[in-house]
Design a protein around this motif. Structure first.
Motif, short mmCIF file in Angstrom:
data_model
loop_
_atom_site.label_atom_id
_atom_site.label_comp_id
_atom_site.label_asym_id
_atom_site.label_seq_id
_atom_site.Cartn_x
_atom_site.Cartn_y
_atom_site.Cartn_z
N SER A 277 -26.86 4.78 -8.06
CA SER A 277 -26.47 6.12 -8.49
C SER A 277 -25.22 6.07 -9.36
CB SER A 277 -26.22 7.02 -7.28
OG SER A 277 -25.04 6.64 -6.61
N GLU A 278 -25.12 7.02 -10.25
CA GLU A 278 -23.94 7.12 -11.10
C GLU A 278 -22.70 7.41 -10.25
OE1 GLU A 278 -22.23 9.88 -14.73
OE2 GLU A 278 -24.39 9.59 -14.58
N ALA A 279 -22.85 8.23 -9.24
CA ALA A 279 -21.72 8.56 -8.36
C ALA A 279 -21.17 7.32 -7.68
CB ALA A 279 -22.14 9.61 -7.33
N GLU A 280 -22.07 6.46 -7.17
CA GLU A 280 -21.63 5.23 -6.50
C GLU A 280 -20.98 4.27 -7.50
OE1 GLU A 280 -21.36 2.38 -3.18
OE2 GLU A 280 -21.15 4.52 -3.51
N ALA A 281 -21.54 4.18 -8.69
CA ALA A 281 -20.97 3.31 -9.72
C ALA A 281 -19.54 3.76 -10.06
CB ALA A 281 -21.84 3.31 -10.96
N LEU A 282 -19.34 5.03 -10.21
CA LEU A 282 -18.01 5.55 -10.52
C LEU A 282 -17.04 5.35 -9.35
CD1 LEU A 282 -18.92 8.82 -12.44
CD2 LEU A 282 -17.87 6.75 -13.37
N ARG A 283 -17.52 5.57 -8.14
CA ARG A 283 -16.67 5.36 -6.97
C ARG A 283 -16.20 3.92 -6.90
NH1 ARG A 283 -16.33 3.27 -2.28
NH2 ARG A 283 -18.44 2.45 -2.15
N LEU A 284 -17.10 2.98 -7.08
CA LEU A 284 -16.75 1.56 -7.02
C LEU A 284 -15.82 1.17 -8.16
CD1 LEU A 284 -20.23 0.12 -6.03
CD2 LEU A 284 -18.19 0.24 -4.58
N ALA A 285 -16.10 1.67 -9.36
CA ALA A 285 -15.26 1.33 -10.52
C ALA A 285 -13.83 1.83 -10.35
CB ALA A 285 -15.88 1.91 -11.79
N ASN A 286 -13.68 2.93 -9.64
CA ASN A 286 -12.35 3.52 -9.46
C ASN A 286 -11.68 3.12 -8.16
OD1 ASN A 286 -12.20 4.99 -11.91
ND2 ASN A 286 -13.68 6.43 -11.08
N ASP A 287 -12.31 2.26 -7.38
CA ASP A 287 -11.77 1.88 -6.07
C ASP A 287 -10.85 0.66 -6.16
OD1 ASP A 287 -11.32 1.84 -3.33
OD2 ASP A 287 -13.12 0.67 -2.92
N THR A 288 -9.88 0.74 -7.04
CA THR A 288 -8.87 -0.30 -7.19
C THR A 288 -7.69 0.30 -7.93
OG1 THR A 288 -8.36 -2.49 -8.11
CG2 THR A 288 -9.96 -1.16 -9.31
N GLU A 289 -6.52 -0.27 -7.71
CA GLU A 289 -5.36 0.23 -8.46
C GLU A 289 -5.32 -0.34 -9.87
OE1 GLU A 289 -1.39 -1.74 -7.38
OE2 GLU A 289 -2.58 -2.01 -5.56
N TYR A 290 -6.17 -1.36 -10.13
CA TYR A 290 -6.24 -1.96 -11.46
C TYR A 290 -7.47 -1.43 -12.17
CZ TYR A 290 -3.04 -5.16 -9.18
OH TYR A 290 -1.99 -5.69 -8.49
N GLY A 291 -7.46 -1.50 -13.47
CA GLY A 291 -8.62 -1.04 -14.23
C GLY A 291 -8.77 -1.83 -15.51
N LEU A 292 -8.69 -3.15 -15.42
CA LEU A 292 -8.72 -3.98 -16.62
C LEU A 292 -10.08 -3.98 -17.28
CD1 LEU A 292 -6.55 -6.95 -15.37
CD2 LEU A 292 -5.88 -5.06 -16.85
N SER A 293 -11.15 -4.08 -16.51
CA SER A 293 -12.48 -4.05 -17.10
C SER A 293 -13.52 -3.85 -16.00
CB SER A 293 -12.80 -5.32 -17.88
OG SER A 293 -12.91 -6.41 -17.00
N ALA A 294 -14.68 -3.37 -16.45
CA ALA A 294 -15.82 -3.24 -15.55
C ALA A 294 -17.06 -3.34 -16.40
CB ALA A 294 -15.77 -1.90 -14.82
N CYS A 295 -18.12 -3.88 -15.86
CA CYS A 295 -19.39 -4.03 -16.58
C CYS A 295 -20.52 -3.50 -15.74
CB CYS A 295 -19.66 -5.49 -16.91
SG CYS A 295 -18.40 -6.25 -17.94
N VAL A 296 -21.43 -2.81 -16.39
CA VAL A 296 -22.63 -2.32 -15.73
C VAL A 296 -23.82 -2.76 -16.56
CG1 VAL A 296 -23.90 -0.29 -14.96
CG2 VAL A 296 -21.40 -0.32 -14.80
#
Length: 122
Positions: free
Chosen positions: A102-121
């Motif tokens: 789900s898009e909601a779960e993908a966003l939750r996981l992507a934002n579940d860190t204090e860092y945000g250097l990169s993410a890939c889907v």
């Protein structure tokens, strides 16, 4: 599954990243910047494995390479509570985590860190 297909492709690519002396034409991956950084990467991988992640691949460290080499490594089944998902690893490690699609779960996981250097889907 999409995850299994992706894991197979990543493993195949990672195996080609042989670590070793830069004068060896077979070497595709050089040393880490310091022993301290190599130990951080090792600690993150060890933590993930201790908490249930699986190592799919560990590429070769060629010859008598001395220094701060760490093999290209692919982990799967990583979880959000693992250091590799919460801290900056800065090493040759791919950490693969599945999700419910789900898009909601993908966003939750992507934002579940204090860092945000990169993410890939994929």
């Amino acid at each position: 599954s999409v995850k299994a297909d992706f894991e197979a492709k990543v493993q195949e690519r990672a195996k080609a990243f042989v670590a070793g002396d830069g004068t060896d034409p077979a070497s595709k991956l050089g040393p880490m910047v310091s022993d301290m950084q190599r130990q951080i990467v090792k600690r993150h991988v060890d933590d993930a494995l201790a908490k249930g992640a699986k190592k799919l691949c560990e590429a070769e460290v060629r010859g008598k390479a001395s220094g701060n080499f760490f093999p290209a490594t692919v982990l799967t089944d990583v979880k959000q509570d693992m250091m590799i998902m919460q801290e900056e690893t800065f090493g040759p490690v791919v950490a693969i985590a599945g999700f419910d699609g789900s898009e909601a779960e993908a966003l939750r996981l992507a934002n579940d860190t204090e860092y945000g250097l990169s993410a890939c889907v994929y």
